[in-house]
Design an enzyme around this catalytic site. Structure first.
Site, PDB file in Angstrom:
ATOM      1  CB  SER A 202      -0.921  -4.296   5.910  1.00  0.00           C
ATOM      2  OG  SER A 202      -0.959  -5.662   5.590  1.00  0.00           O
ATOM      3  CG  ASN A 203       2.613  -6.987   2.854  1.00  0.00           C
ATOM      4  OD1 ASN A 203       1.907  -7.834   2.336  1.00  0.00           O
ATOM      5  ND2 ASN A 203       3.304  -7.229   3.973  1.00  0.00           N
ATOM      6  CG  HIS A 204      -0.362  -4.130  -2.276  1.00  0.00           C
ATOM      7  ND1 HIS A 204      -1.623  -3.611  -2.142  1.00  0.00           N
ATOM      8  CD2 HIS A 204       0.463  -3.072  -2.477  1.00  0.00           C
ATOM      9  CE1 HIS A 204      -1.583  -2.305  -2.275  1.00  0.00           C
ATOM     10  NE2 HIS A 204      -0.321  -1.942  -2.474  1.00  0.00           N
ATOM     11  CB  SER A 205       0.965 -10.540   0.964  1.00  0.00           C
ATOM     12  OG  SER A 205       0.733 -11.922   0.980  1.00  0.00           O
TER      13      SER A 205
END
Ligand code: CTP
Length: 395
Positions: A202-205
C-alpha cells in the site's frame, strides 16, 4: 426569495445583522426568529430594523399570534429557511424533532419541500463531539444542507474548526448552493494489494485531501459519491460512500458509477502494480528462502480509462504526485489521461502530499499554472471548488 432567518446563541451571532443585510442585498425578503439565548448576543431591535419585520423571540408573545399558529404561517411563507449561527443545542433539538422555543417550533413546521440551510458555529471540541456529528448526519439525512464551519481562531482563543463563515459567503451559499443538482464522483485514500491472507502492498495516503473535497462538495449542494480506499478517518456526513480495498475494486466501482457524474475527481493514490498471485493463508518465511521476490503486474490506470471514456461535458480532475520535473510530469499526465485539470503535489516538500493536515497545490491546466501557498486541506478543497465552479460557470 422569502427567507426565514433563525439565529441561535453563539458569540458569532454578532455576524447575524450582516448576514441579514447581505441576504436583502442579494434580493431576499427576510423574517427573523431568535432563540432566547441569541438575544443575549444581538438585540431583536437591530434585526427588526434590518429586516423591516417584527422579530419573533418568544413562541407565545401575543403580538405574533395568528389564530394561535403563527409558526405554521411563517413556515409556509418561507421559500427557504436559514439558521446562522446554528448552535449545538438547536442542532440537537432539530435532529430529534423538538419544538420548545419559537425557532425550533417554526423549523419543525417547515414543509418538507422547503430547503433548510444550517451554518453551525461552536468551539472545535463541541463541533467534533460524536453527538454533534451524529445530529448533523441525521439532519443531512432529513434533507438539510450544512455549511461546515471554517477553521481558524475562535472567540475562546482556541484554533480549529468552528468559526462561522463570512456573512456574504453564507448569504450566497444559502440563496444559491452552487453545486445543487450536480453529481460528483471522488476517489480517495490508498489501495491495498494483497500478497497473502495477512499482508499487502500500500502507500501512505491518508485520504484527508479527498475527504475534504467530498465534504466541501456536499456542503455546496452536490450529490457526492465517494469511492474510498481503506482510511482511518470518518466519512463526511451527507456523502454516499463506497468502500473498496484494491485497485481492481476501485476501478470496478468507478466504471459502474462514472456515467452518473458531472464532475470526477481522482485524488486516490492507486497502486500501479499488484501481486500477480495472491497466496492463500500466510506465507511462511522458512519456505521462501533467502531472496524471495514477488511478481507484480500492472493495474489498470483508472484515470486514463475515465479520460478515454468520459463524455465531453464531464469535467475530469486528476492528481499528480511528483518529486522531480513536477510541472512537466503533471502536464504529461494532463494530456495522456485526457484531464481537464491536474492537481499537482510535490511529495518531497513540507506541507505537501500524504498524511499531513496541509497541502501545497499547483493547478495545471492546458493553458494554466496556478501555484497556491500552503493551506489546510479544507482550505485547498474550498479553493479547488471555487476554481472548478469558475471554470464551469457555476458560481
Ligand atoms: N491513477 C489511477 N490509476 C492508477 C494509477 C494512478 O487512476 N492505476 C490516478 C491517480 O488517482 C491520480 C493520477 O492517476 O489522479 C496520477 O497518479 P500518480 O501516482 O501521480 O501517477 P501515475 O500515473 O501512477 O504515474 P507515475 O507513477 O509514473 O508518477
Amino acid at each position: 426569495m422569502k427567507v426565514l432567518f433563525g439565529i441561535c446563541g453563539s458569540i458569532s451571532a454578532y455576524k447575524a445583522p450582516w448576514i441579514a443585510r447581505e441576504l436583502i442585498r442579494l434580493g431576499a425578503e427576510v423574517r427573523v426568529i431568535m432563540t432566547p439565548d441569541a438575544t443575549r448576543f444581538v438585540t431583536p431591535l437591530v434585526m427588526q430594523n434590518i429586516s423591516k419585520h417584527a422579530v419573533v423571540t418568544e413562541a407565545f408573545a401575543p403580538e405574533h399570534q395568528e389564530n394561535g399558529s403563527w409558526h405554521v404561517h411563517w413556515a409556509r411563507w418561507a421559500d427557504l429557511a436559514l439558521v446562522a449561527p446554528c448552535s449545538a443545542t438547536t442542532l440537537a433539538k432539530m435532529a430529534s424533532g423538538q419544538a420548545d422555543n419559537a425557532l425550533t417550533l417554526a423549523l419543525l413546521s417547515l414543509p418538507r419541500s422547503t430547503p433548510l440551510r444550517l451554518a453551525p458555529a461552536m468551539d472545535p471540541d463541541m463541533w467534533l463531539h460524536p453527538s454533534v456529528q451524529r445530529n448533523l448526519q441525521q439532519l443531512e439525512q432529513d434533507g438539510a444542507l450544512i455549511l461546515p464551519p471554517q477553521e481558524g481562531e475562535l472567540a475562546s482563543g482556541l484554533v480549529g474548526p468552528g468559526r462561522l463563515a463570512e456573512p456574504l459567503h453564507i448569504a450566497e451559499w444559502a440563496l444559491r448552493p452552487s453545486l445543487k443538482g450536480k453529481t460528483v464522483l471522488i476517489t480517495a485514500g490508498p489501495t491495498r494489494e494483497p500478497i497473502d491472507g495477512v499482508r499487502f502492498i500500500s502507500n501512505h495516503s491518508s485520504g484527508k485531501m479527498g475527504y475534504a473535497i467530498a465534504a466541501e462538495a456536499s456542503s455546496r449542494g452536490a450529490r457526492v459519491l465517494l469511492i474510498s480506499g481503506p482510511v482511518s478517518i470518518a466519512a463526511p456526513s451527507g456523502v454516499e460512500i463506497l468502500r473498496v480495498e484494491t485497485a481492481r475494486e476501485m476501478f470496478a466501482a468507478c466504471q459502474q458509477h462514472f456515467s452518473q457524474a458531472d464532475i470526477l475527481i481522482k485524488s486516490a493514490a492507486v497502486a500501479d502494480f499488484t501481486p500477480a498471485r495472491v497466496a492463500t493463508g500466510k506465507l511462511k518465511k522458512d519456505q521462501l528462502g533467502q531472496d524471495w521476490s514477488i511478481q507484480l503486474e500492472k493495474t489498470n490506470d483508472i484515470l486514463q480509462w475515465l479520460g478515454q471514456n468520459k463524455r465531453a461535458e464531464q469535467y475530469l480532475v486528476g492528481f499528480a504526485l511528483e518529486i522531480q520535473d513536477a510541472e512537466q510530469n503533471a502536464r504529461a499526465k494532463l494530456q495522456r489521461k485526457n484531464c481537464d485539470l491536474v492537481v499537482l503535489n510535490q511529495a518531497n516538500q513540507p506541507d505537501s502530499g500524504f498524511g499531513g493536515d496541509n497541502n501545497t497545490i499547483t493547478l495545471i491546466g492546458p493553458e494554466l499554472k496556478q501555484a497556491w501557498p500552503p493551506l489546510s486541506k479544507q482550505a485547498c478543497a474550498r479553493r479547488l471548488w471555487d476554481f472548478i465552479e469558475g471554470s464551469l460557470g457555476l458560481s
